[in-house]
Design a protein around this motif. Structure first.
Motif, PDB file in Angstrom:
ATOM      1  N   LEU A   9       0.715  -1.198   0.048  1.00  0.00           N
ATOM      2  CA  LEU A   9      -0.182  -0.062  -0.097  1.00  0.00           C
ATOM      3  C   LEU A   9       0.589   1.232  -0.091  1.00  0.00           C
ATOM      4  O   LEU A   9       2.055   1.262   0.466  1.00  0.00           O
ATOM      5  CB  LEU A   9      -0.861  -0.178   1.263  1.00  0.00           C
ATOM      6  N   ASP A  10       0.391   2.210  -0.809  1.00  0.00           N
ATOM      7  CA  ASP A  10       1.135   3.565  -0.805  1.00  0.00           C
ATOM      8  C   ASP A  10       0.964   4.145   0.695  1.00  0.00           C
ATOM      9  O   ASP A  10       0.193   4.221   1.268  1.00  0.00           O
ATOM     10  CB  ASP A  10       0.191   4.566  -1.604  1.00  0.00           C
ATOM     11  N   GLN A  11       2.219   4.633   1.154  1.00  0.00           N
ATOM     12  CA  GLN A  11       2.199   5.067   2.486  1.00  0.00           C
ATOM     13  C   GLN A  11       1.370   6.162   2.792  1.00  0.00           C
ATOM     14  O   GLN A  11       0.764   6.265   3.725  1.00  0.00           O
ATOM     15  CB  GLN A  11       3.797   5.505   2.859  1.00  0.00           C
ATOM     16  N   ASN A  12       0.995   7.112   1.956  1.00  0.00           N
ATOM     17  CA  ASN A  12       0.288   8.325   2.009  1.00  0.00           C
ATOM     18  C   ASN A  12      -1.217   7.832   2.217  1.00  0.00           C
ATOM     19  O   ASN A  12      -1.919   8.321   3.144  1.00  0.00           O
ATOM     20  CB  ASN A  12       0.197   9.168   1.106  1.00  0.00           C
ATOM     21  N   ARG A  13      -1.577   7.023   1.291  1.00  0.00           N
ATOM     22  CA  ARG A  13      -2.837   6.243   1.612  1.00  0.00           C
ATOM     23  C   ARG A  13      -3.119   5.518   3.070  1.00  0.00           C
ATOM     24  O   ARG A  13      -4.211   5.541   3.420  1.00  0.00           O
ATOM     25  CB  ARG A  13      -3.306   5.233   0.621  1.00  0.00           C
ATOM     26  N   ASP A  37       6.534   7.625   8.410  1.00  0.00           N
ATOM     27  CA  ASP A  37       7.823   7.639   8.631  1.00  0.00           C
ATOM     28  C   ASP A  37       8.692   8.009   7.451  1.00  0.00           C
ATOM     29  O   ASP A  37       8.705   7.211   6.500  1.00  0.00           O
ATOM     30  CB  ASP A  37       7.896   6.200   9.374  1.00  0.00           C
ATOM     31  N   GLU A  38       9.405   8.995   7.282  1.00  0.00           N
ATOM     32  CA  GLU A  38      10.162   9.471   6.117  1.00  0.00           C
ATOM     33  C   GLU A  38      11.272   8.430   5.854  1.00  0.00           C
ATOM     34  O   GLU A  38      11.507   8.237   4.383  1.00  0.00           O
ATOM     35  CB  GLU A  38      10.674  10.664   6.345  1.00  0.00           C
ATOM     36  N   ALA A  39      11.598   7.605   6.963  1.00  0.00           N
ATOM     37  CA  ALA A  39      12.872   6.710   6.405  1.00  0.00           C
ATOM     38  C   ALA A  39      12.300   5.241   5.862  1.00  0.00           C
ATOM     39  O   ALA A  39      13.148   4.662   5.784  1.00  0.00           O
ATOM     40  CB  ALA A  39      13.489   6.719   7.755  1.00  0.00           C
ATOM     41  N   SER A  43       6.328   1.908   7.516  1.00  0.00           N
ATOM     42  CA  SER A  43       5.835   2.577   9.039  1.00  0.00           C
ATOM     43  C   SER A  43       5.393   3.634   8.962  1.00  0.00           C
ATOM     44  O   SER A  43       5.446   4.725   8.096  1.00  0.00           O
ATOM     45  CB  SER A  43       7.534   2.647   9.655  1.00  0.00           C
ATOM     46  N   VAL A  44       4.536   3.907  10.052  1.00  0.00           N
ATOM     47  CA  VAL A  44       3.824   5.154  10.374  1.00  0.00           C
ATOM     48  C   VAL A  44       4.328   5.468  11.825  1.00  0.00           C
ATOM     49  O   VAL A  44       4.775   4.582  12.443  1.00  0.00           O
ATOM     50  CB  VAL A  44       2.494   4.908  10.410  1.00  0.00           C
ATOM     51  N   ARG A  45       4.021   6.545  12.093  1.00  0.00           N
ATOM     52  CA  ARG A  45       4.400   7.228  13.694  1.00  0.00           C
ATOM     53  C   ARG A  45       3.260   7.466  14.184  1.00  0.00           C
ATOM     54  O   ARG A  45       2.375   8.189  13.491  1.00  0.00           O
ATOM     55  CB  ARG A  45       5.533   8.567  13.323  1.00  0.00           C
ATOM     56  N   PHE A  58       2.483  10.307  24.154  1.00  0.00           N
ATOM     57  CA  PHE A  58       3.221   9.069  23.728  1.00  0.00           C
ATOM     58  C   PHE A  58       3.406   8.898  22.302  1.00  0.00           C
ATOM     59  O   PHE A  58       2.683   9.277  21.347  1.00  0.00           O
ATOM     60  CB  PHE A  58       2.214   7.716  24.070  1.00  0.00           C
ATOM     61  N   ASP A  59       4.801   8.406  21.705  1.00  0.00           N
ATOM     62  CA  ASP A  59       5.304   8.367  20.577  1.00  0.00           C
ATOM     63  C   ASP A  59       5.530   6.808  20.346  1.00  0.00           C
ATOM     64  O   ASP A  59       6.107   6.497  20.903  1.00  0.00           O
ATOM     65  CB  ASP A  59       6.262   9.452  20.157  1.00  0.00           C
ATOM     66  N   PHE A  60       4.784   6.262  19.178  1.00  0.00           N
ATOM     67  CA  PHE A  60       5.149   5.136  18.827  1.00  0.00           C
ATOM     68  C   PHE A  60       5.626   4.758  17.270  1.00  0.00           C
ATOM     69  O   PHE A  60       4.941   5.443  16.561  1.00  0.00           O
ATOM     70  CB  PHE A  60       3.912   4.238  18.987  1.00  0.00           C
ATOM     71  N   HIS A  61       6.415   3.921  17.119  1.00  0.00           N
ATOM     72  CA  HIS A  61       7.004   3.624  15.646  1.00  0.00           C
ATOM     73  C   HIS A  61       6.216   2.230  15.237  1.00  0.00           C
ATOM     74  O   HIS A  61       6.361   1.407  16.133  1.00  0.00           O
ATOM     75  CB  HIS A  61       8.460   3.489  15.657  1.00  0.00           C
ATOM     76  N   CYS A  62       5.506   2.444  14.449  1.00  0.00           N
ATOM     77  CA  CYS A  62       4.809   1.094  13.956  1.00  0.00           C
ATOM     78  C   CYS A  62       5.189   0.816  12.602  1.00  0.00           C
ATOM     79  O   CYS A  62       4.814   1.518  11.572  1.00  0.00           O
ATOM     80  CB  CYS A  62       3.271   1.473  13.841  1.00  0.00           C
TER      81      CYS A  62
END
Length: 116
Positions: A9-13, A37-39, A43-45, A58-62
């Protein structure tokens, strides 16, 4: 794992879908924000702010391991814009609760992320 099990899936979508779905699974008084997540395009933040006097955020990296499995990592916990010790009991309970909500959001998006 088959090649077709990768997240395609496209990250923006993906971010847009998370932004629509996350508020529905959070506690009504909490506020969730989702960023790309730019890198890492898989992933999404997720940033969650608690309501009331506690003023925790709270910040999560998914990261999508594949189209079904989401790996959730706690990045940071702050209170009034100051980093706090996330090992305390109350913070751990809140983190576990938010991780559950994040997985619930991912489950609701499974039809989108699996490409079916």
């Amino acid at each position: 794992m088959s090649k077709s099990d990768q997240l395609t899936l496209d990250q923006n979508r993906l971010v847009e879908a998370w932004q629509r779905t996350l508020p529905a699974v959070l506690n009504q008084s909490d506020k969730g924000e989702v960023y790309a997540d730019e890198a890492d395009p898989k992933s999404v933040r997720v940033h969650i702010s608690t309501a009331g006097h506690s003023m925790y955020s709270f910040d999560f990296h998914c990261t999508y391991v594949d189209s079904r499995e989401l790996q959730v990592t706690l990045v940071d916990v702050e209170r009034d814009d100051q980093t706090v010790d996330e090992r305390t009991g109350i913070i751990q309970t809140m983190v576990e609760d938010y991780v559950r909500h994040i997985h619930e959001c991912a489950q609701q998006l499974h039809a989108l992320t699996s490409g079916s």
